[in-house]
Design an enzyme around this catalytic site. Structure first.
Site, short mmCIF file in Angstrom:
data_model
loop_
_atom_site.label_atom_id
_atom_site.label_comp_id
_atom_site.label_asym_id
_atom_site.label_seq_id
_atom_site.Cartn_x
_atom_site.Cartn_y
_atom_site.Cartn_z
N GLU A 1 -1.44 -5.27 8.62
CA GLU A 1 -0.75 -4.64 9.74
C GLU A 1 -1.49 -4.89 11.05
OE1 GLU A 1 -0.12 -0.46 9.01
OE2 GLU A 1 0.81 -0.83 7.05
N ASP B 1 -0.94 -6.35 -0.26
CA ASP B 1 -1.07 -5.62 1.01
C ASP B 1 -2.52 -5.19 1.23
OD1 ASP B 1 0.16 -4.67 3.25
OD2 ASP B 1 1.17 -2.99 2.26
N LYS C 1 -0.89 -9.47 3.12
CA LYS C 1 -0.21 -8.94 4.32
C LYS C 1 -1.16 -7.97 4.99
CE LYS C 1 3.10 -5.58 4.18
NZ LYS C 1 2.43 -4.57 5.04
N ASP D 1 0.84 -1.21 0.00
CA ASP D 1 0.00 0.00 0.00
C ASP D 1 0.87 1.26 0.00
OD1 ASP D 1 0.88 -0.11 2.61
OD2 ASP D 1 -1.09 0.26 3.52
N SER D 2 2.20 1.07 0.09
CA SER D 2 3.12 2.19 -0.09
C SER D 2 2.98 2.78 -1.50
CB SER D 2 4.57 1.76 0.15
OG SER D 2 4.88 0.62 -0.62
N GLU E 1 8.94 -3.83 11.19
CA GLU E 1 9.35 -2.54 10.63
C GLU E 1 9.68 -1.54 11.75
OE1 GLU E 1 6.74 -0.90 7.66
OE2 GLU E 1 7.85 0.99 7.56
O1 KIV Z 1 3.59 -1.13 1.71
C1 KIV Z 1 4.78 -1.44 1.87
O2 KIV Z 1 5.64 -1.14 1.03
C2 KIV Z 1 5.16 -2.17 3.07
C3 KIV Z 1 6.59 -2.51 3.27
C4 KIV Z 1 7.38 -1.33 3.52
C5 KIV Z 1 6.80 -3.57 4.27
O3 KIV Z 1 4.31 -2.48 3.86
#
Ligand code: KIV
Length: 288
Positions: free
Chosen positions: A122, A91, A120, A52-53, A189
């Site tokens: 959080e 994500d 993934k 999600d970055s 992280e």
């Molecule tokens: O969204 C992302 O890029 C991340 C990583 C930095 C682990 O969650």
């Protein structure tokens, strides 16, 4: 020396990731958000995270909170169309796994139907029910603890986590609880090296560090950080291996220079009309 993945032919699976941890092989993950970046990353890394970055790296947001399922699906599909051998982890964006098990399953299931091999999400204790629900529905889950960017408002900024005793011990509790709930791997992280080392020692599942020191089972960095494509503040944990921004801008400015001087395009970049048609085209005049 090239570091193309040792087993470039082998499709990376969740059980293989676990086996590599058991064999002591360090795992490599980076992000990719489209077909071009996935094709660059795939022969080199073990896992591709459609993170999600994408929100702050590609879409111009200040943080990841505005990223929606629709945005994630769009970027995930671009990556999965390249059919990478690396394990694709999608994500779960903010609010996609907070509203109940049914909503979470529909969102994560949609990722899997689009070609992800795992998701993934959080968070620790508060998210265990969702992790269990996903694992129950055959969806491999990667956990994510420490400096979790979706908690930026609660943390009061992007700050290293787990430096106080209660926070450090809670993180270890959460790590064990996520493993017990069925996570196959865990991103750590922005936490102290010693804390990540202890988590890695006690867990059977691999830990993937980002700003968590060298003792994790593997490391992840954002693609654009590794390649120096971003300008502005760089987190302490980032190492850029090329000045991608400078290199790309230099290439673009040579293109602009060639256009302005008339040096581009040259005959090699141009198409020709057959000789026999030259006279007809030269003799043509507008009809009215
Ligand atoms: O969204 C992302 O890029 C991340 C990583 C930095 C682990 O969650």
């Amino acid at each position: 020396m090239s570091h193309i993945a040792a087993s470039a032919e082998e499709r990376v699976t969740v059980p293989l990731v676990q086996r590599w941890k058991d064999e002591g092989r360090r795992l490599v993950m980076t992000t990719a958000y489209d077909a071009a970046t996935a094709r660059i990353a795939d022969p080199v890394v073990d896992m591709i995270l459609v993170g999600d970055s994408v929100g702050n790296v590609c879409l111009g947001f200040d943080n990841t909170l505005p990223v929606s399922m629709a945005m994630m699906n769009h970027h995930l599909e671009a990556v999965t169309r390249t059919r990478p051998r690396a394990l694709i982890v999608a994500d779960m964006p903010y609010l996609s796994f907070h509203l109940g098990a049914e909503d979470t399953l529909r969102n994560a299931g949609g990722f899997m139907q689009r070609g992800a091999s795992a998701v993934k999400l959080e968070g620790g204790a508060k998210r265990l029910d969702m992790v269990r629900a996903l694992v129950d529905c055959e969806i491999p889950v990667m956990g994510h603890l420490g400096l979790t960017p979706q908690s930026v408002n609660v943390m009061g900024g992007f700050k290293v986590q787990g430096r106080a005793e209660d926070e450090a011990l809670r993180l270890l509790d959460d790590a064990c609880a996520l493993e017990a709930a069925g996570c196959f791997a865990l991103v750590l992280e922005g936490i102290p090296t010693e804390l990540a080392a202890r988590a890695t020692e006690v867990l059977r599942i691999p830990t993937i560090g980002i700003g968590a020191g060298p003792h994790c089972s593997g490391q992840v960095l954002v693609f654009h950080d590794v390649l120096g494509l971003l300008q502005g503040h760089k987190a302490k944990f980032v190492r850029s291996y090329v000045d991608g921004f400078g290199l790309l801008q230099d290439g673009l400015s040579r293109f602009a220079g060639d256009v302005r001087s008339g040096a581009f395009p040259a005959p090699e970049q141009s198409y020709r009309l057959p000789e026999a048609l030259h006279a007809a085209v030269a003799g043509w005049t507008p009809r009215s």
